[in-house]
Design a protein around this motif. Structure first.
Motif, PDB file in Angstrom:
ATOM      1  N   GLN A 115       2.322  -3.456  10.373  1.00  0.00           N
ATOM      2  CA  GLN A 115       2.523  -2.651   9.173  1.00  0.00           C
ATOM      3  C   GLN A 115       3.113  -1.313   9.573  1.00  0.00           C
ATOM      4  O   GLN A 115       2.587  -0.619  10.437  1.00  0.00           O
ATOM      5  CB  GLN A 115       1.204  -2.453   8.427  1.00  0.00           C
ATOM      6  N   SER A 119       2.920   2.630   4.229  1.00  0.00           N
ATOM      7  CA  SER A 119       1.662   2.688   3.500  1.00  0.00           C
ATOM      8  C   SER A 119       1.737   1.921   2.182  1.00  0.00           C
ATOM      9  O   SER A 119       2.791   1.857   1.542  1.00  0.00           O
ATOM     10  CB  SER A 119       1.318   4.153   3.208  1.00  0.00           C
ATOM     11  N   THR A 128      -4.064  -3.786   6.756  1.00  0.00           N
ATOM     12  CA  THR A 128      -4.793  -2.817   5.933  1.00  0.00           C
ATOM     13  C   THR A 128      -4.434  -1.369   6.240  1.00  0.00           C
ATOM     14  O   THR A 128      -4.789  -0.491   5.475  1.00  0.00           O
ATOM     15  CB  THR A 128      -6.307  -2.988   6.128  1.00  0.00           C
ATOM     16  N   ARG A 129      -3.760  -1.120   7.356  1.00  0.00           N
ATOM     17  CA  ARG A 129      -3.362   0.257   7.663  1.00  0.00           C
ATOM     18  C   ARG A 129      -2.136   0.251   8.567  1.00  0.00           C
ATOM     19  O   ARG A 129      -1.836  -0.740   9.224  1.00  0.00           O
ATOM     20  CB  ARG A 129      -4.499   1.030   8.315  1.00  0.00           C
ATOM     21  N   ARG A 187      -1.381  -1.566  12.244  1.00  0.00           N
ATOM     22  CA  ARG A 187      -2.161  -2.779  12.454  1.00  0.00           C
ATOM     23  C   ARG A 187      -1.227  -3.967  12.634  1.00  0.00           C
ATOM     24  O   ARG A 187      -0.242  -4.105  11.926  1.00  0.00           O
ATOM     25  CB  ARG A 187      -3.077  -3.011  11.252  1.00  0.00           C
TER      26      ARG A 187
END
Length: 62
Positions: free
Chosen positions: A10, A13, A31-32, A35
């Protein structure tokens, strides 16, 4: 099942993005920022990556 794997990271955001894109990232297990997840290389996963291509990058394909 396929034994091919793809690793995605990732890079953007999910804040301020449409809910559909946030849920797609969650579906990929991201999720962030930063990651990484290694997933099976299937058409479904490729489609999910295509929908959020501006928020992820492909790190490795095996």
């Amino acid at each position: 099942m396929t034994d091919k794997k793809i690793t995605v990271e990732q890079t953007g955001s999910a804040i301020g993005r449409p809910e559909r894109q946030s849920r797609t990232l969650l579906g990929l297990g991201l999720t962030r920022i930063g990651r990484r997840r290694t997933l099976e290389d299937t058409p479904a996963v490729r489609g999910m990556i295509a929908k959020v291509a501006h928020l992820v990058k492909i790190v490795d394909e095996k």
